[in-house]
Design a protein around this motif. Structure first.
Motif, PDB file in Angstrom:
ATOM      1  N   LEU A 201      29.340  41.184  42.773  1.00  0.00           N
ATOM      2  CA  LEU A 201      29.525  41.942  41.758  1.00  0.00           C
ATOM      3  C   LEU A 201      30.546  43.210  41.897  1.00  0.00           C
ATOM      4  O   LEU A 201      31.209  43.577  40.998  1.00  0.00           O
ATOM      5  N   GLU A 202      30.532  43.578  43.165  1.00  0.00           N
ATOM      6  CA  GLU A 202      31.478  44.772  43.512  1.00  0.00           C
ATOM      7  C   GLU A 202      32.940  44.195  43.393  1.00  0.00           C
ATOM      8  O   GLU A 202      33.796  44.915  42.868  1.00  0.00           O
ATOM      9  N   VAL A 203      33.071  42.977  43.903  1.00  0.00           N
ATOM     10  CA  VAL A 203      34.469  42.435  43.802  1.00  0.00           C
ATOM     11  C   VAL A 203      34.920  42.254  42.367  1.00  0.00           C
ATOM     12  O   VAL A 203      36.060  42.475  41.792  1.00  0.00           O
ATOM     13  N   ALA A 204      33.902  41.667  41.511  1.00  0.00           N
ATOM     14  CA  ALA A 204      34.317  41.608  39.850  1.00  0.00           C
ATOM     15  C   ALA A 204      34.646  43.198  39.550  1.00  0.00           C
ATOM     16  O   ALA A 204      35.349  43.242  38.699  1.00  0.00           O
ATOM     17  N   ALA A 205      33.625  44.053  39.784  1.00  0.00           N
ATOM     18  CA  ALA A 205      33.946  45.340  39.076  1.00  0.00           C
ATOM     19  C   ALA A 205      35.319  45.924  39.706  1.00  0.00           C
ATOM     20  O   ALA A 205      36.142  46.801  39.026  1.00  0.00           O
ATOM     21  N   THR A 206      35.515  45.699  40.859  1.00  0.00           N
ATOM     22  CA  THR A 206      37.171  46.090  41.468  1.00  0.00           C
ATOM     23  C   THR A 206      38.317  45.606  40.509  1.00  0.00           C
ATOM     24  O   THR A 206      39.186  46.208  40.077  1.00  0.00           O
ATOM     25  N   ALA A 207      38.096  44.062  40.446  1.00  0.00           N
ATOM     26  CA  ALA A 207      39.128  43.468  39.545  1.00  0.00           C
ATOM     27  C   ALA A 207      39.158  43.871  38.117  1.00  0.00           C
ATOM     28  O   ALA A 207      40.246  44.299  37.444  1.00  0.00           O
ATOM     29  N   LEU A 208      37.887  44.318  37.316  1.00  0.00           N
ATOM     30  CA  LEU A 208      37.755  45.025  36.358  1.00  0.00           C
ATOM     31  C   LEU A 208      38.607  46.264  36.210  1.00  0.00           C
ATOM     32  O   LEU A 208      39.402  46.748  35.313  1.00  0.00           O
ATOM     33  N   ARG A 209      38.239  46.968  37.162  1.00  0.00           N
ATOM     34  CA  ARG A 209      38.940  48.413  37.207  1.00  0.00           C
ATOM     35  C   ARG A 209      40.405  48.349  37.357  1.00  0.00           C
ATOM     36  O   ARG A 209      41.100  49.195  36.530  1.00  0.00           O
ATOM     37  N   VAL A 210      40.942  47.481  38.155  1.00  0.00           N
ATOM     38  CA  VAL A 210      42.301  47.374  38.339  1.00  0.00           C
ATOM     39  C   VAL A 210      43.077  46.949  37.141  1.00  0.00           C
ATOM     40  O   VAL A 210      44.070  47.298  36.622  1.00  0.00           O
ATOM     41  N   SER A 211      42.259  45.842  36.667  1.00  0.00           N
ATOM     42  CA  SER A 211      42.858  45.365  35.342  1.00  0.00           C
ATOM     43  C   SER A 211      43.144  46.092  34.219  1.00  0.00           C
ATOM     44  O   SER A 211      44.054  46.145  33.487  1.00  0.00           O
ATOM     45  N   ALA A 212      42.043  46.849  33.880  1.00  0.00           N
ATOM     46  CA  ALA A 212      41.745  48.024  32.833  1.00  0.00           C
ATOM     47  C   ALA A 212      42.328  47.080  31.543  1.00  0.00           C
ATOM     48  O   ALA A 212      42.908  47.743  30.849  1.00  0.00           O
ATOM     49  N   GLY A 213      41.744  45.984  31.360  1.00  0.00           N
ATOM     50  CA  GLY A 213      42.114  45.219  30.045  1.00  0.00           C
ATOM     51  C   GLY A 213      43.248  44.683  29.859  1.00  0.00           C
ATOM     52  O   GLY A 213      43.649  44.093  29.111  1.00  0.00           O
ATOM     53  N   ARG A 214      44.241  44.695  31.095  1.00  0.00           N
ATOM     54  CA  ARG A 214      45.728  44.122  30.740  1.00  0.00           C
ATOM     55  C   ARG A 214      45.697  42.705  30.979  1.00  0.00           C
ATOM     56  O   ARG A 214      46.265  41.676  30.204  1.00  0.00           O
ATOM     57  N   VAL A 215      44.562  41.983  31.485  1.00  0.00           N
ATOM     58  CA  VAL A 215      44.284  40.543  31.669  1.00  0.00           C
ATOM     59  C   VAL A 215      42.998  40.413  31.877  1.00  0.00           C
ATOM     60  O   VAL A 215      42.218  41.327  32.334  1.00  0.00           O
ATOM     61  N   PRO A 216      42.413  39.100  31.426  1.00  0.00           N
ATOM     62  CA  PRO A 216      41.143  38.950  31.636  1.00  0.00           C
ATOM     63  C   PRO A 216      40.458  38.618  33.081  1.00  0.00           C
ATOM     64  O   PRO A 216      41.236  38.237  33.799  1.00  0.00           O
ATOM     65  N   VAL A 217      39.464  39.143  33.145  1.00  0.00           N
ATOM     66  CA  VAL A 217      38.903  38.831  34.523  1.00  0.00           C
ATOM     67  C   VAL A 217      37.584  37.791  34.608  1.00  0.00           C
ATOM     68  O   VAL A 217      36.645  38.201  33.474  1.00  0.00           O
ATOM     69  N   LEU A 218      37.683  36.878  35.202  1.00  0.00           N
ATOM     70  CA  LEU A 218      36.651  35.615  35.162  1.00  0.00           C
ATOM     71  C   LEU A 218      35.902  35.993  36.448  1.00  0.00           C
ATOM     72  O   LEU A 218      36.483  35.852  37.528  1.00  0.00           O
ATOM     73  N   ALA A 219      34.548  35.707  36.534  1.00  0.00           N
ATOM     74  CA  ALA A 219      33.908  35.842  37.787  1.00  0.00           C
ATOM     75  C   ALA A 219      33.397  34.285  37.761  1.00  0.00           C
ATOM     76  O   ALA A 219      32.729  33.669  37.024  1.00  0.00           O
ATOM     77  N   ASN A 220      33.403  33.811  39.096  1.00  0.00           N
ATOM     78  CA  ASN A 220      33.239  32.250  39.361  1.00  0.00           C
ATOM     79  C   ASN A 220      31.691  32.318  39.650  1.00  0.00           C
ATOM     80  O   ASN A 220      31.099  33.274  40.360  1.00  0.00           O
ATOM     81  N   VAL A 221      30.962  31.257  39.346  1.00  0.00           N
ATOM     82  CA  VAL A 221      29.535  31.203  39.505  1.00  0.00           C
ATOM     83  C   VAL A 221      29.356  29.867  40.084  1.00  0.00           C
ATOM     84  O   VAL A 221      29.735  28.923  39.465  1.00  0.00           O
ATOM     85  N   SER A 222      29.039  29.853  41.336  1.00  0.00           N
ATOM     86  CA  SER A 222      28.976  28.886  42.350  1.00  0.00           C
ATOM     87  C   SER A 222      27.583  28.884  43.066  1.00  0.00           C
ATOM     88  O   SER A 222      27.450  29.196  44.245  1.00  0.00           O
ATOM     89  N   GLU A 223      26.456  29.147  42.357  1.00  0.00           N
ATOM     90  CA  GLU A 223      25.299  29.515  43.042  1.00  0.00           C
ATOM     91  C   GLU A 223      24.533  28.118  43.118  1.00  0.00           C
ATOM     92  O   GLU A 223      24.515  27.137  42.369  1.00  0.00           O
ATOM     93  N   THR A 224      23.508  28.224  44.134  1.00  0.00           N
ATOM     94  CA  THR A 224      22.836  26.947  44.785  1.00  0.00           C
ATOM     95  C   THR A 224      21.592  26.597  43.670  1.00  0.00           C
ATOM     96  O   THR A 224      21.073  25.552  43.875  1.00  0.00           O
ATOM     97  N   SER A 225      21.174  27.752  43.214  1.00  0.00           N
ATOM     98  CA  SER A 225      20.040  27.418  41.994  1.00  0.00           C
ATOM     99  C   SER A 225      20.262  28.104  40.727  1.00  0.00           C
ATOM    100  O   SER A 225      21.050  29.107  40.467  1.00  0.00           O
TER     101      SER A 225
END
Length: 309
Positions: free
Chosen positions: A67-91
């Motif tokens: 979540l911290e990495v995704a939040a960092t990308a969102l902050r940097v992007s500031a709406g210029r490009v979409p940010v997608l978070a990868n979901v690869s959980e085992t459950s």
């Protein structure tokens, strides 16, 4: 196949790097380095960012770190490009916790693996996708990678999932270029198609893929974007020339050590470092010499992109 189900959701196109996660020497997250690198990607024309993928070393990150990495990308992007978070959980339960938290952060979408570790059958994988999609209520790119994860959702399976409005794109990584045409013939324009295998980029774009989910883009974003733009303009000869230069580097993406390879390329290109989180270790010995030689040759013969556009 066409559908109005997802007509109100975004139609992603272009180059989406699976960005690497930056670490300090003690293996803590290096937020400042990620901020620099995400900005570097955007400045070089990428069309989206995907955090916490296999290149992002998702398996070594805690939920809070993802979540911290995704939040960092969102902050940097500031709406210029979409940010997608990868979901690869085992459950499924853990995936729901993650996607609900990511949605609250404001990510613009998700890249979702149908199953990891456990080789789910088709019924299980599709049920997992549906459950997570409904929990997230966000646009989703399904990541199909039977080569690495032993789960293969085929075109007919994607057709069955087409009634789930949140599923808008497919990242196809079967390593079988025939699959792109089979998907298009079966699904029409219901999903946007992305290729997830770096060294099939030219071929997939020629067959009608709308985007690249790219790895070596982390070190060479301008060249990756140039290939995409040239292919969209049907300037195939110019795109092919860059692709042929790029190919030895792109092969580094198709490896169990793709993370180490790409981080070494970033370091040699001066746009990152090669710090990985254990159990991964940086390359050494003959393996390092081989990869270093490939990267150095690419740097020494880098194409001149000035005046292309």
């Amino acid at each position: 196949m066409t559908s109005s189900l997802a007509s109100h959701l975004p139609r992603w196109t272009g180059v989406f790097p699976a960005v690497t996660t930056k670490f300090k020497p003690n293996e803590d997250l290096d937020i400042a380095e990620m901020e620099r690198h995400f900005e570097f990607q955007i400045q070089n024309g990428v069309h989206g960012l995907v955090t916490g993928g296999s290149l992002g070393e998702a398996s070594t990150l805690t939920l809070e770190e993802k979540l911290e990495v995704a939040a960092t990308a969102l902050r940097v992007s500031a709406g210029r490009v979409p940010v997608l978070a990868n979901v690869s959980e085992t459950s499924t339960r853990n995936a729901i916790r993650y996607v609900e938290a990511a949605a609250k952060l404001g990510v613009q979408g998700l890249m979702l693996m149908p199953a990891v570790l456990y080789p789910a059958d088709t019924r299980e994988a599709m049920a997992n996708v549906r459950t997570i999609a409904e929990a997230a209520q966000l646009p989703i790119m399904i990541y199909n990678n039977p080569v690495s994860y032993r789960v293969d959702l085929k075109p007919e399976d994607m057709a069955e999932l087409a009634d789930c409005e949140w599923l808008v794109a497919i990242k196809e990584s079967t390593d079988n270029i025939r699959r792109i045409t089979d998907l298009r013939n079966t699904l029409g324009t219901r999903y946007q198609l992305f290729i997830g295998v770096d060294d099939l980029s030219f071929e997939a774009l020629a067959l009608g893929c709308e985007g690249l989910l790219a790895g070596l883009c982390d070190a060479f974003p301008a060249e990756t974007v140039a290939i995409y733009k040239l292919m969209q303009a049907k300037r195939y000869d110019e795109a092919l020339k860059i692709y042929q230069w790029f190919m030895p580097l792109l092969h580094l993406d198709v490896s169990a050590k793709l993370v180490q390879n790409i981080k070494l390329a970033e370091a040699m290109a001066g746009v990152g470092n090669e710090i990985v989180r254990r159990p991964r270790l940086p390359l050494v010995g003959a393996e390092r010499e081989r990869v270093t030689a490939i990267i150095q040759k690419g740097l020494d013969t880098r194409p001149d992109l000035s005046g292309l556009f």
